[in-house]
Design an enzyme around this catalytic site. Structure first.
Site, PDB file in Angstrom:
ATOM      1  N   ARG A  24       0.826  -1.219   0.000  1.00  0.00           N
ATOM      2  CA  ARG A  24       0.000   0.000   0.000  1.00  0.00           C
ATOM      3  C   ARG A  24       0.859   1.267   0.000  1.00  0.00           C
ATOM      4  O   ARG A  24       0.468   2.284   0.588  1.00  0.00           O
ATOM      5  CB  ARG A  24      -0.948   0.041   1.209  1.00  0.00           C
ATOM      6  CG  ARG A  24      -2.058  -0.983   1.168  1.00  0.00           C
ATOM      7  CD  ARG A  24      -3.199  -0.491   0.292  1.00  0.00           C
ATOM      8  NE  ARG A  24      -4.216  -1.519   0.126  1.00  0.00           N
ATOM      9  CZ  ARG A  24      -5.303  -1.605   0.883  1.00  0.00           C
ATOM     10  NH1 ARG A  24      -5.531  -0.749   1.836  1.00  0.00           N
ATOM     11  NH2 ARG A  24      -6.166  -2.564   0.676  1.00  0.00           N
ATOM     12  N   ARG A  28      -3.434   6.581   1.126  1.00  0.00           N
ATOM     13  CA  ARG A  28      -3.980   7.796   1.728  1.00  0.00           C
ATOM     14  C   ARG A  28      -3.070   8.496   2.722  1.00  0.00           C
ATOM     15  O   ARG A  28      -3.359   9.608   3.148  1.00  0.00           O
ATOM     16  CB  ARG A  28      -5.308   7.468   2.409  1.00  0.00           C
ATOM     17  CG  ARG A  28      -6.427   7.246   1.430  1.00  0.00           C
ATOM     18  CD  ARG A  28      -7.577   6.525   2.077  1.00  0.00           C
ATOM     19  NE  ARG A  28      -7.154   5.203   2.518  1.00  0.00           N
ATOM     20  CZ  ARG A  28      -7.971   4.279   3.019  1.00  0.00           C
ATOM     21  NH1 ARG A  28      -9.234   4.541   3.177  1.00  0.00           N
ATOM     22  NH2 ARG A  28      -7.508   3.103   3.379  1.00  0.00           N
ATOM     23  N   ARG A  37      -6.347  11.169  -6.326  1.00  0.00           N
ATOM     24  CA  ARG A  37      -7.617  10.448  -6.213  1.00  0.00           C
ATOM     25  C   ARG A  37      -8.786  11.423  -6.398  1.00  0.00           C
ATOM     26  O   ARG A  37      -9.777  11.091  -7.054  1.00  0.00           O
ATOM     27  CB  ARG A  37      -7.724   9.730  -4.873  1.00  0.00           C
ATOM     28  CG  ARG A  37      -8.922   8.791  -4.825  1.00  0.00           C
ATOM     29  CD  ARG A  37      -9.097   8.144  -3.471  1.00  0.00           C
ATOM     30  NE  ARG A  37      -9.400   9.127  -2.443  1.00  0.00           N
ATOM     31  CZ  ARG A  37      -9.715   8.829  -1.195  1.00  0.00           C
ATOM     32  NH1 ARG A  37      -9.731   7.572  -0.795  1.00  0.00           N
ATOM     33  NH2 ARG A  37      -9.987   9.771  -0.332  1.00  0.00           N
ATOM     34  N   ASP A  74      -6.646  -2.973  -7.562  1.00  0.00           N
ATOM     35  CA  ASP A  74      -7.193  -3.608  -6.363  1.00  0.00           C
ATOM     36  C   ASP A  74      -7.526  -5.054  -6.666  1.00  0.00           C
ATOM     37  O   ASP A  74      -7.850  -5.396  -7.804  1.00  0.00           O
ATOM     38  CB  ASP A  74      -8.445  -2.867  -5.884  1.00  0.00           C
ATOM     39  CG  ASP A  74      -8.773  -3.236  -4.434  1.00  0.00           C
ATOM     40  OD1 ASP A  74      -8.175  -2.644  -3.524  1.00  0.00           O
ATOM     41  OD2 ASP A  74      -9.575  -4.149  -4.229  1.00  0.00           O
ATOM     42  N   TYR A 151     -14.722 -12.090  -0.285  1.00  0.00           N
ATOM     43  CA  TYR A 151     -15.425 -10.837  -0.585  1.00  0.00           C
ATOM     44  C   TYR A 151     -16.615 -11.076  -1.518  1.00  0.00           C
ATOM     45  O   TYR A 151     -17.660 -10.453  -1.367  1.00  0.00           O
ATOM     46  CB  TYR A 151     -14.456  -9.820  -1.211  1.00  0.00           C
ATOM     47  CG  TYR A 151     -13.442  -9.286  -0.217  1.00  0.00           C
ATOM     48  CD1 TYR A 151     -13.769  -8.222   0.623  1.00  0.00           C
ATOM     49  CD2 TYR A 151     -12.178  -9.859  -0.090  1.00  0.00           C
ATOM     50  CE1 TYR A 151     -12.853  -7.741   1.542  1.00  0.00           C
ATOM     51  CE2 TYR A 151     -11.260  -9.385   0.832  1.00  0.00           C
ATOM     52  CZ  TYR A 151     -11.606  -8.330   1.649  1.00  0.00           C
ATOM     53  OH  TYR A 151     -10.701  -7.868   2.566  1.00  0.00           O
TER      54      TYR A 151
HETATM   55  O1  CP3 Z   1      -0.035  -1.970  -2.421  1.00  0.00           O
HETATM   56  C1  CP3 Z   1      -0.286  -1.060  -3.236  1.00  0.00           C
HETATM   57  O2  CP3 Z   1       0.050   0.137  -3.044  1.00  0.00           O
HETATM   58  C2  CP3 Z   1      -0.956  -1.424  -4.540  1.00  0.00           C
HETATM   59  C3  CP3 Z   1      -2.359  -1.230  -4.631  1.00  0.00           C
HETATM   60  C4  CP3 Z   1      -3.268  -2.113  -3.794  1.00  0.00           C
HETATM   61  C5  CP3 Z   1      -4.492  -1.640  -3.239  1.00  0.00           C
HETATM   62  N1  CP3 Z   1      -5.140  -2.686  -2.693  1.00  0.00           N
HETATM   63  C6  CP3 Z   1      -4.945  -0.244  -3.304  1.00  0.00           C
HETATM   64  C7  CP3 Z   1      -6.037   0.186  -2.406  1.00  0.00           C
HETATM   65  C8  CP3 Z   1      -3.180  -3.470  -3.486  1.00  0.00           C
HETATM   66  C9  CP3 Z   1      -2.063  -4.456  -3.761  1.00  0.00           C
HETATM   67  C10 CP3 Z   1      -4.383  -3.813  -2.794  1.00  0.00           C
HETATM   68  C11 CP3 Z   1      -4.670  -5.197  -2.353  1.00  0.00           C
HETATM   69  C12 CP3 Z   1      -5.909  -5.456  -1.626  1.00  0.00           C
HETATM   70  N2  CP3 Z   1      -7.129  -4.867  -1.767  1.00  0.00           N
HETATM   71  C13 CP3 Z   1      -6.043  -6.502  -0.675  1.00  0.00           C
HETATM   72  C14 CP3 Z   1      -4.961  -7.481  -0.289  1.00  0.00           C
HETATM   73  C15 CP3 Z   1      -3.952  -6.887   0.636  1.00  0.00           C
HETATM   74  C16 CP3 Z   1      -4.472  -6.564   1.985  1.00  0.00           C
HETATM   75  O3  CP3 Z   1      -4.478  -5.337   2.316  1.00  0.00           O
HETATM   76  O4  CP3 Z   1      -4.816  -7.476   2.724  1.00  0.00           O
HETATM   77  C17 CP3 Z   1      -7.367  -6.468  -0.209  1.00  0.00           C
HETATM   78  C18 CP3 Z   1      -7.960  -7.383   0.836  1.00  0.00           C
HETATM   79  C19 CP3 Z   1      -8.047  -5.441  -0.919  1.00  0.00           C
HETATM   80  C20 CP3 Z   1      -9.481  -5.078  -0.817  1.00  0.00           C
HETATM   81  C21 CP3 Z   1      -9.656  -3.688  -0.373  1.00  0.00           C
HETATM   82  N3  CP3 Z   1      -9.363  -2.581  -1.129  1.00  0.00           N
HETATM   83  C22 CP3 Z   1     -10.148  -3.252   0.881  1.00  0.00           C
HETATM   84  C23 CP3 Z   1     -10.570  -4.169   2.012  1.00  0.00           C
HETATM   85  C24 CP3 Z   1     -10.142  -1.866   0.856  1.00  0.00           C
HETATM   86  C25 CP3 Z   1     -10.697  -0.955   1.918  1.00  0.00           C
HETATM   87  C26 CP3 Z   1      -9.766  -0.785   3.046  1.00  0.00           C
HETATM   88  C27 CP3 Z   1      -9.070   0.533   2.932  1.00  0.00           C
HETATM   89  O5  CP3 Z   1      -7.860   0.576   3.174  1.00  0.00           O
HETATM   90  O6  CP3 Z   1      -9.768   1.522   2.639  1.00  0.00           O
HETATM   91  C28 CP3 Z   1      -9.606  -1.455  -0.390  1.00  0.00           C
HETATM   92  C29 CP3 Z   1      -9.373  -0.078  -0.845  1.00  0.00           C
HETATM   93  C30 CP3 Z   1      -8.005   0.288  -1.319  1.00  0.00           C
HETATM   94  N4  CP3 Z   1      -7.201  -0.482  -2.127  1.00  0.00           N
HETATM   95  C31 CP3 Z   1      -7.340   1.514  -1.075  1.00  0.00           C
HETATM   96  C32 CP3 Z   1      -6.114   1.452  -1.760  1.00  0.00           C
HETATM   97  C33 CP3 Z   1      -5.080   2.531  -1.837  1.00  0.00           C
HETATM   98  C34 CP3 Z   1      -7.907   2.670  -0.292  1.00  0.00           C
HETATM   99  C35 CP3 Z   1      -8.951   3.297  -1.122  1.00  0.00           C
HETATM  100  C36 CP3 Z   1      -8.983   4.802  -1.014  1.00  0.00           C
HETATM  101  O7  CP3 Z   1      -8.107   5.485  -1.597  1.00  0.00           O
HETATM  102  O8  CP3 Z   1      -9.907   5.294  -0.383  1.00  0.00           O
END
Ligand code: CP3
Length: 342
Positions: A24, A28, A37, A74, A151
């Site tokens: 990540r 944010r 974003r 994602d 999910y």
């Molecule tokens: O790592 C990176 O920087 C690459 C991009 C990436 C994102 N999600 C961007 C993201 C990667 C590799 C993921 C993987 C992901 N997404 C996983 C597996 C890794 C983990 O964290 O366990 C999972 C379970 C998801 C599903 C997901 N996406 C959730 C549960 C959420 C909400 C939680 C949160 O942090 O808000 C997301 C949203 C998400 N994916 C964000 C980002 C940067 C935040 C969204 C935003 O900008 O508001």
């Protein structure tokens, strides 16, 4: 030019200073991410906008000088490509239409049709291949089938993956058909990412830890092994990182059993233990607790040194044990890298 540090570690080389990146790392906690974003409109629009997705991928590379960039996308884009509805609720997380029976499964699209929906992701990778600095490796990724299924079945993140366990135990044919469909789609998706320019791919099995006994073998290990075998047949030179988060003792032997070139460790795995039992088989990645990116200070410095030392006897990629959180302080990321590279 000498080969990229990340690729050298993945090839099994023990390096004095391990390559580093952060789960990540585009996110944010960075003001420039929030600005881009906002320009895209929302999170999903950002994922499907190749120019802006490439821009946020590059932001942490410019700011910190990581050794690898991870594609901005994602794991839930695959369910959407298979026909699920997907949206994000601000402050809460993802929401999807649910799959709870045969009819829900039957409504999904075939695996080989996902490219239509996912082509903007491949475009992002092509832009990044041109724009990344020459010493930075590009990592593509997907969710592992079990985690993606949790999910798709529940329609949201759940603390114990209860709905997915209920379908597994109550309607195994539908559960297994769903896992197979995700597995096939993931092979197509990652293969296309590699064709577009991803140099490494990573499989995120964030909820592997909730599978016990035979279930871990059948639904975490086996699908990962299947995906890796199919990718290795098509792309023998592309290294693959597997992340069975929460696997605990089941981390032992996971690399050799699945064919993964590197196993990513969560922060609950003791580094000395993992050096002895997991790194003996090959490269490991991890595993600083993400909380240190919030708290910083001497604890952060001590932990970085401890983890680096624990894994200094073999191939290692430095990373967090899970994603950096929105409340992290970017100065602590810089301190982490400075300490690691000192
Ligand atoms: O790592 C990176 O920087 C690459 C991009 C990436 C994102 N999600 C961007 C993201 C990667 C590799 C993921 C993987 C992901 N997404 C996983 C597996 C890794 C983990 O964290 O366990 C999972 C379970 C998801 C599903 C997901 N996406 C959730 C549960 C959420 C909400 C939680 C949160 O942090 O808000 C997301 C949203 C998400 N994916 C964000 C980002 C940067 C935040 C969204 C935003 O900008 O508001």
């Amino acid at each position: 030019m000498a080969e990229k540090l990340l690729m050298r570690a993945l090839a099994g080389e023990t390096l004095k200073t391990p390559p580093a990146w952060m789960m990540r790392q585009a996110g944010r906690y960075l003001p420039e991410y929030k600005a881009t974003r906002a320009q895209a409109g929302d999170f999903l629009s950002l994922c499907y906008n190749p120019e802006l997705a490439a821009e946020v991928t590059l932001q942490p590379i410019r700011r910190f000088g990581f050794d690898a960039a991870i594609l901005f996308a994602d794991i839930l884009l695959i369910p959407q490509a298979l026909g699920a509805d997907l949206w994000f609720v601000t402050g809460e997380g993802p929401r999807l239409s649910t799959i709870t029976d045969q009819a829900g499964f039957d409504a999904l699209k075939p695996a080989d049709t996902v490219h239509d929906h996912l082509s903007p992701v491949y475009e992002t990778i092509k832009i990044l291949s041109r724009e990344l600095p020459g010493d930075v490796a590009l990592i593509g990724f997907a969710g592992a089938p079990w985690t993606v299924a949790t999910y798709m079945i529940a329609g949201r993140g759940t603390p114990d993956q209860g709905p997915a366990h209920a379908l597994k135990d109550g309607n195994r044919p539908v559960f297994e058909a769903l896992l197979n469909r995700i597995t096939e789609a993931t092979i197509e998706y990652l293969s296309a990412q590699i064709n577009a320019g991803a140099e490494v791919v990573k499989l995120f099995d964030s909820w592997a830890g909730s599978l016990n006994g035979d279930d871990f073998q059948k639904y975490a290990l086996e699908p990962t092994k299947q995906i890796i075998a199919a990718l290795k047949a098509r792309h023998p030179d592309t290294p693959i990182i597997a992340f069975p988060r929460g696997a605990g003792e089941k981390y032992i032997g996971f690399g050799p059993a699945t064919g993964a070139d590197c196993v990513a460790l969560d922060q609950f795995t003791d580094a000395d233990w993992a050096a002895k039992h997991v790194q003996k088989d090959g490269c490991v990645q991890g595993n600083l607790a993400p909380g240190h990116m919030v708290t910083g200070g001497q604890d952060l410095v001590d932990e970085v040194r401890r983890i680096k030392a624990a894994f200094s006897g073999g191939p290692h990629i430095f990373n967090l044990g899970h994603g950096i959180t929105p409340d992290a302080n970017p100065d602590n990321v810089a301190l982490m890298l400075e300490t690691l590279r000192a």
